[in-house]
Design a protein around this motif. Structure first.
Motif, PDB file in Angstrom:
ATOM      1  N   LEU A 165      -5.529  -3.260   7.549  1.00 53.74           N
ATOM      2  CA  LEU A 165      -4.242  -3.554   8.172  1.00 53.74           C
ATOM      3  C   LEU A 165      -3.302  -4.277   7.217  1.00 53.74           C
ATOM      4  CD1 LEU A 165      -5.435  -4.607  11.724  1.00 53.74           C
ATOM      5  CD2 LEU A 165      -3.822  -2.764  11.222  1.00 53.74           C
ATOM      6  N   GLU A 166      -3.844  -5.147   6.402  1.00 54.31           N
ATOM      7  CA  GLU A 166      -3.002  -5.931   5.493  1.00 54.31           C
ATOM      8  C   GLU A 166      -2.360  -5.089   4.393  1.00 54.31           C
ATOM      9  OE1 GLU A 166      -6.264  -7.666   2.329  1.00 54.31           O
ATOM     10  OE2 GLU A 166      -5.916  -8.777   4.177  1.00 54.31           O
ATOM     11  N   ASP A 167      -2.808  -3.846   4.241  1.00 52.85           N
ATOM     12  CA  ASP A 167      -2.265  -2.978   3.197  1.00 52.85           C
ATOM     13  C   ASP A 167      -1.143  -2.058   3.689  1.00 52.85           C
ATOM     14  OD1 ASP A 167      -4.041  -4.067   1.379  1.00 52.85           O
ATOM     15  OD2 ASP A 167      -5.528  -2.469   1.643  1.00 52.85           O
ATOM     16  N   ILE A 168      -0.747  -2.216   4.960  1.00 52.68           N
ATOM     17  CA  ILE A 168       0.260  -1.328   5.533  1.00 52.68           C
ATOM     18  C   ILE A 168       1.487  -2.145   5.937  1.00 52.68           C
ATOM     19  CG2 ILE A 168       0.732   0.458   7.246  1.00 52.68           C
ATOM     20  CD1 ILE A 168      -2.371   0.667   7.605  1.00 52.68           C
ATOM     21  N   GLN A 169       2.627  -1.749   5.416  1.00 56.43           N
ATOM     22  CA  GLN A 169       3.910  -2.420   5.687  1.00 56.43           C
ATOM     23  C   GLN A 169       4.463  -1.954   7.032  1.00 56.43           C
ATOM     24  OE1 GLN A 169       6.231  -4.640   3.935  1.00 56.43           O
ATOM     25  NE2 GLN A 169       7.228  -4.442   5.928  1.00 56.43           N
ATOM     26  N   PRO A 170       4.757  -2.875   7.953  1.00 54.91           N
ATOM     27  CA  PRO A 170       5.428  -2.480   9.202  1.00 54.91           C
ATOM     28  C   PRO A 170       6.857  -1.984   8.934  1.00 54.91           C
ATOM     29  CG  PRO A 170       4.340  -4.601   9.463  1.00 54.91           C
ATOM     30  CD  PRO A 170       4.338  -4.282   7.991  1.00 54.91           C
ATOM     31  N   SER A 171       7.354  -1.207   9.882  1.00 50.43           N
ATOM     32  CA  SER A 171       8.738  -0.729   9.797  1.00 50.43           C
ATOM     33  C   SER A 171       9.495  -1.053  11.082  1.00 50.43           C
ATOM     34  CB  SER A 171       8.774   0.775   9.513  1.00 50.43           C
ATOM     35  OG  SER A 171       8.153   1.505  10.555  1.00 50.43           O
ATOM     36  N   GLN A 172       9.009  -2.026  11.828  1.00 46.15           N
ATOM     37  CA  GLN A 172       9.776  -2.509  12.978  1.00 46.15           C
ATOM     38  C   GLN A 172       9.631  -4.016  13.084  1.00 46.15           C
ATOM     39  OE1 GLN A 172       8.050  -0.179  16.229  1.00 46.15           O
ATOM     40  NE2 GLN A 172       7.562  -2.051  17.327  1.00 46.15           N
ATOM     41  N   LEU A 173      10.665  -4.641  13.659  1.00 36.84           N
ATOM     42  CA  LEU A 173      10.775  -6.096  13.671  1.00 36.84           C
ATOM     43  C   LEU A 173      10.137  -6.784  14.872  1.00 36.84           C
ATOM     44  CD1 LEU A 173      14.503  -6.415  12.558  1.00 36.84           C
ATOM     45  CD2 LEU A 173      12.493  -7.068  11.227  1.00 36.84           C
ATOM     46  N   ILE A 175       3.533   2.662   4.709  1.00 36.11           N
ATOM     47  CA  ILE A 175       4.198   2.042   5.862  1.00 36.11           C
ATOM     48  C   ILE A 175       3.701   2.690   7.150  1.00 36.11           C
ATOM     49  CG2 ILE A 175       6.279   1.552   4.504  1.00 36.11           C
ATOM     50  CD1 ILE A 175       7.646   3.823   6.236  1.00 36.11           C
ATOM     51  N   PHE A 176       3.792   1.931   8.244  1.00 35.07           N
ATOM     52  CA  PHE A 176       3.579   2.516   9.563  1.00 35.07           C
ATOM     53  C   PHE A 176       4.821   3.316   9.913  1.00 35.07           C
ATOM     54  CE2 PHE A 176       0.927  -1.375  10.174  1.00 35.07           C
ATOM     55  CZ  PHE A 176      -0.264  -0.769  10.560  1.00 35.07           C
ATOM     56  N   THR A 177       4.637   4.555  10.378  1.00 32.98           N
ATOM     57  CA  THR A 177       5.773   5.307  10.903  1.00 32.98           C
ATOM     58  C   THR A 177       5.813   5.228  12.425  1.00 32.98           C
ATOM     59  OG1 THR A 177       4.528   7.386  10.921  1.00 32.98           O
ATOM     60  CG2 THR A 177       5.855   6.901   8.942  1.00 32.98           C
ATOM     61  N   ASP A 178       4.736   4.769  13.008  1.00 29.18           N
ATOM     62  CA  ASP A 178       4.622   4.610  14.453  1.00 29.18           C
ATOM     63  C   ASP A 178       3.353   3.785  14.692  1.00 29.18           C
ATOM     64  OD1 ASP A 178       5.357   4.948  17.116  1.00 29.18           O
ATOM     65  OD2 ASP A 178       4.363   6.882  17.323  1.00 29.18           O
ATOM     66  N   GLY A 179       3.089   3.451  15.947  1.00 30.61           N
ATOM     67  CA  GLY A 179       1.827   2.801  16.281  1.00 30.61           C
ATOM     68  C   GLY A 179       1.745   1.314  16.017  1.00 30.61           C
ATOM     69  N   HIS A 180       2.881   0.660  15.868  1.00 31.60           N
ATOM     70  CA  HIS A 180       2.873  -0.783  15.600  1.00 31.60           C
ATOM     71  C   HIS A 180       2.162  -1.565  16.705  1.00 31.60           C
ATOM     72  CE1 HIS A 180       6.045   0.570  12.886  1.00 31.60           C
ATOM     73  NE2 HIS A 180       5.872  -0.557  12.209  1.00 31.60           N
ATOM     74  N   THR A 181       2.360  -1.171  17.950  1.00 28.01           N
ATOM     75  CA  THR A 181       1.743  -1.892  19.061  1.00 28.01           C
ATOM     76  C   THR A 181       0.228  -1.744  19.013  1.00 28.01           C
ATOM     77  OG1 THR A 181       3.722  -1.483  20.390  1.00 28.01           O
ATOM     78  CG2 THR A 181       1.733  -2.179  21.576  1.00 28.01           C
ATOM     79  N   ARG A 182      -0.264  -0.544  18.752  1.00 30.79           N
ATOM     80  CA  ARG A 182      -1.708  -0.337  18.638  1.00 30.79           C
ATOM     81  C   ARG A 182      -2.276  -1.100  17.450  1.00 30.79           C
ATOM     82  NH1 ARG A 182      -2.269   5.546  17.906  1.00 30.79           N
ATOM     83  NH2 ARG A 182      -0.037   5.526  17.577  1.00 30.79           N
ATOM     84  N   ALA A 183      -1.536  -1.111  16.340  1.00 30.08           N
ATOM     85  CA  ALA A 183      -2.001  -1.845  15.162  1.00 30.08           C
ATOM     86  C   ALA A 183      -2.085  -3.338  15.445  1.00 30.08           C
ATOM     87  CB  ALA A 183      -1.082  -1.574  13.973  1.00 30.08           C
ATOM     88  N   LEU A 184      -1.083  -3.876  16.147  1.00 31.39           N
ATOM     89  CA  LEU A 184      -1.127  -5.289  16.483  1.00 31.39           C
ATOM     90  C   LEU A 184      -2.267  -5.570  17.459  1.00 31.39           C
ATOM     91  CD1 LEU A 184       0.011  -8.112  16.108  1.00 31.39           C
ATOM     92  CD2 LEU A 184       1.602  -7.638  17.993  1.00 31.39           C
ATOM     93  N   ALA A 185      -2.503  -4.691  18.412  1.00 34.91           N
ATOM     94  CA  ALA A 185      -3.623  -4.854  19.344  1.00 34.91           C
ATOM     95  C   ALA A 185      -4.945  -4.895  18.576  1.00 34.91           C
ATOM     96  CB  ALA A 185      -3.630  -3.730  20.375  1.00 34.91           C
ATOM     97  N   ALA A 186      -5.082  -4.036  17.587  1.00 34.59           N
ATOM     98  CA  ALA A 186      -6.300  -4.029  16.768  1.00 34.59           C
ATOM     99  C   ALA A 186      -6.444  -5.359  16.029  1.00 34.59           C
ATOM    100  CB  ALA A 186      -6.267  -2.864  15.778  1.00 34.59           C
ATOM    101  N   LEU A 221      -9.881  -6.850  14.480  1.00 32.98           N
ATOM    102  CA  LEU A 221     -10.148  -5.800  13.500  1.00 32.98           C
ATOM    103  C   LEU A 221      -9.316  -6.026  12.243  1.00 32.98           C
ATOM    104  CD1 LEU A 221     -10.241  -2.611  15.760  1.00 32.98           C
ATOM    105  CD2 LEU A 221     -12.148  -4.010  14.985  1.00 32.98           C
ATOM    106  N   SER A 222      -9.888  -5.690  11.116  1.00 33.32           N
ATOM    107  CA  SER A 222      -9.151  -5.798   9.857  1.00 33.32           C
ATOM    108  C   SER A 222      -8.817  -4.416   9.292  1.00 33.32           C
ATOM    109  CB  SER A 222      -9.943  -6.597   8.830  1.00 33.32           C
ATOM    110  OG  SER A 222     -11.186  -5.964   8.573  1.00 33.32           O
ATOM    111  N   GLU A 223      -9.428  -3.381   9.863  1.00 36.09           N
ATOM    112  CA  GLU A 223      -9.181  -2.006   9.429  1.00 36.09           C
ATOM    113  C   GLU A 223      -8.909  -1.134  10.646  1.00 36.09           C
ATOM    114  OE1 GLU A 223     -12.742  -0.849   7.345  1.00 36.09           O
ATOM    115  OE2 GLU A 223     -11.946  -1.621   5.454  1.00 36.09           O
ATOM    116  N   ILE A 224      -8.141  -0.067  10.410  1.00 34.12           N
ATOM    117  CA  ILE A 224      -7.853   0.894  11.471  1.00 34.12           C
ATOM    118  C   ILE A 224      -7.922   2.306  10.911  1.00 34.12           C
ATOM    119  CG2 ILE A 224      -6.415  -0.589  12.916  1.00 34.12           C
ATOM    120  CD1 ILE A 224      -3.975   0.796  11.536  1.00 34.12           C
TER     121      ILE A 224
END
Length: 134
Positions: free
Chosen positions: A9-17, A52-63, A68-71
């Protein structure tokens, strides 16, 4: 069939605030951290050399919130407005949002999400359209 793989997760840049609290609550109720297959893999893409995440920010944050440290992810091959994504990523960096963990303190009500994020994106899209039509 889409090829999935695992990323930290730490290797993926979010694209929403922001994250919609109502949606996050729903995802957390449905998510079983002992079975990461309880939600589909999340789309990612390289933009200017960074994933970057193109979608799925909510699922990533839930993980992340579930420990979880990986998805599981997959390369998003949809036609997307990369100029708009670049702007969103710039906004995130300006707000010091560099990993999904940085969104932990940016969970807001559905109404605030609409006002602060959706409207901002709509205004940005309108500005891009005007610029492109000049």
């Amino acid at each position: 069939m889409v090829h999935t793989f695992t990323m930290r997760l730490e290797d993926i840049q979010p694209s929403q605030l922001f994250i919609n609290a109502e949606k996050l609550s729903h995802v957390l109720r449905a998510f079983d951290p002992s079975d990461p297959g309880t939600f589909p893999p999340i789309p990612v893409r390289k933009l200017a050399g960074q994933v970057i995440f193109t979608d799925g920010h909510t699922r990533a944050l839930a993980a992340f919130l579930s420990g979880l440290s990986e998805i599981r992810v997959f390369w998003d091959e949809d036609e997307l407005d990369w100029e708009a994504y670049a702007i969103c990523v710039r906004w995130c960096r300006e707000a010091d949002i560099r990993t999904i963990a940085d969104l932990k303190g940016r969970v807001i009500s559905r109404e605030e999400y609409e006002r602060l994020w959706i409207r901002r994106c709509q205004q940005m899209q309108q500005a891009l359209e005007r610029k492109r039509n000049e």
